[in-house]
Motif scaffolding. Structure first.
Motif, short mmCIF file in Angstrom:
data_model
loop_
_atom_site.label_atom_id
_atom_site.label_comp_id
_atom_site.label_asym_id
_atom_site.label_seq_id
_atom_site.Cartn_x
_atom_site.Cartn_y
_atom_site.Cartn_z
N GLU A 56 0.83 -1.20 0.00
CA GLU A 56 0.00 0.00 0.00
C GLU A 56 0.87 1.25 0.00
N TRP A 57 0.44 2.28 -0.73
CA TRP A 57 1.16 3.55 -0.73
C TRP A 57 0.80 4.36 0.50
N VAL A 58 1.80 4.83 1.20
CA VAL A 58 1.62 5.69 2.37
C VAL A 58 2.22 7.05 2.02
N GLN A 59 1.39 8.08 2.08
CA GLN A 59 1.83 9.43 1.76
C GLN A 59 2.41 10.12 3.00
N HIS A 60 3.46 10.87 2.79
CA HIS A 60 4.07 11.67 3.83
C HIS A 60 4.04 13.11 3.32
N GLU A 61 2.87 13.72 3.44
CA GLU A 61 2.65 15.04 2.85
C GLU A 61 3.51 16.14 3.46
N HIS A 62 3.81 16.02 4.74
CA HIS A 62 4.58 17.05 5.45
C HIS A 62 5.94 16.48 5.82
N SER A 63 6.75 16.25 4.81
CA SER A 63 8.07 15.70 5.07
C SER A 63 9.08 16.32 4.13
N LEU A 64 10.33 16.19 4.50
CA LEU A 64 11.44 16.69 3.71
C LEU A 64 12.26 15.50 3.25
N LEU A 65 12.55 15.43 1.96
CA LEU A 65 13.42 14.39 1.42
C LEU A 65 14.75 15.01 1.09
N VAL A 66 15.82 14.40 1.60
CA VAL A 66 17.18 14.89 1.36
C VAL A 66 18.09 13.71 1.02
N LEU A 67 19.15 14.03 0.29
CA LEU A 67 20.20 13.06 -0.01
C LEU A 67 21.18 13.10 1.15
N THR A 68 21.57 11.94 1.63
CA THR A 68 22.45 11.90 2.79
C THR A 68 23.71 11.10 2.52
N ASP A 69 24.72 11.39 3.30
CA ASP A 69 25.94 10.61 3.32
C ASP A 69 25.58 9.22 3.85
N PRO A 70 26.14 8.16 3.29
CA PRO A 70 25.78 6.81 3.74
C PRO A 70 25.93 6.57 5.25
N THR A 71 26.93 7.16 5.88
CA THR A 71 27.10 6.95 7.31
C THR A 71 26.01 7.66 8.11
N GLU A 72 25.60 8.82 7.67
CA GLU A 72 24.52 9.54 8.35
C GLU A 72 23.17 8.89 8.08
N ARG A 73 23.02 8.34 6.89
CA ARG A 73 21.76 7.71 6.51
C ARG A 73 21.39 6.57 7.45
N ALA A 74 22.38 5.77 7.82
CA ALA A 74 22.11 4.63 8.70
C ALA A 74 21.49 5.08 10.02
N ALA A 75 22.02 6.16 10.58
CA ALA A 75 21.46 6.68 11.84
C ALA A 75 20.08 7.27 11.63
N LEU A 76 19.88 7.97 10.52
CA LEU A 76 18.59 8.61 10.27
C LEU A 76 17.46 7.59 10.10
N VAL A 77 17.70 6.52 9.38
CA VAL A 77 16.62 5.56 9.14
C VAL A 77 16.22 4.82 10.41
N GLU A 78 17.05 4.87 11.45
CA GLU A 78 16.69 4.29 12.75
C GLU A 78 15.78 5.22 13.55
N ASP A 79 15.75 6.49 13.18
CA ASP A 79 14.93 7.49 13.87
C ASP A 79 13.47 7.31 13.45
N GLU A 80 12.58 7.28 14.42
CA GLU A 80 11.15 7.05 14.12
C GLU A 80 10.52 8.16 13.27
N ARG A 81 11.15 9.33 13.21
CA ARG A 81 10.63 10.41 12.38
C ARG A 81 11.02 10.26 10.91
N CYS A 82 11.89 9.33 10.62
CA CYS A 82 12.44 9.20 9.26
C CYS A 82 11.90 7.96 8.56
N TYR A 83 11.96 7.99 7.24
CA TYR A 83 11.54 6.85 6.42
C TYR A 83 12.37 6.82 5.14
#
Length: 131
Positions: A56-83
């Motif tokens: 199912e498609w889940v919309q995140h209407e109020h979100s910011l998408l950014v390109l991240t450094d691979p090392t920072e990305r790992a930490a961000l995807v563990e954060d419940e605010r991130c997807y």
């Protein structure tokens, strides 16, 4: 066929993202796939995204998408605010949910990091000189 607009122009969260993103050297806004996209020669941020969960498609209407450094990305995807956003997630992009409690200094840092990965050395040098 053009994509329908998937944002509200009066959205105060978008206004704040727009203010921060357009402060970078040569930054411009365009609409891409129905979402605001902020770019120089390459896009460094999108406002709004989606992901596919259990088919199912889940919309995140109020979100910011950014390109991240691979090392920072790992930490961000563990954060419940991130997807991990659909389509762009495989290329290193991360989505951050925005709301009334958003830490705008953090958003500024994420935009800065994404800009630095996409803008090219001359623009990054201009950014460093301006700050």
């Amino acid at each position: 066929m053009a994509h329908p607009l998937m944002f509200d122009e009066a959205d105060p969260l978008l206004a704040r993202v727009r203010e921060l993103a357009l402060a970078f050297p040569d930054a411009a806004e365009k609409i891409s796939h129905g979402h605001p996209a902020f770019s120089t020669t390459k896009v460094f941020a999108y406002y709004g995204g989606s992901q596919r969960i259990d088919g199912e498609w889940v919309q995140h209407e109020h979100s910011l998408l950014v390109l991240t450094d691979p090392t920072e990305r790992a930490a961000l995807v563990e954060d419940e605010r991130c997807y991990v956003p659909a389509y762009l997630g495989a290329s290193g992009w991360v989505g951050l949910e925005l709301d009334d409690r958003t830490d705008w200094a953090e958003v500024g840092e994420l935009l800065d990091a994404s800009y630095r990965l996409t803008a090219g050395p001359r623009r990054v040098a201009r950014l460093d000189t301006a700050r």
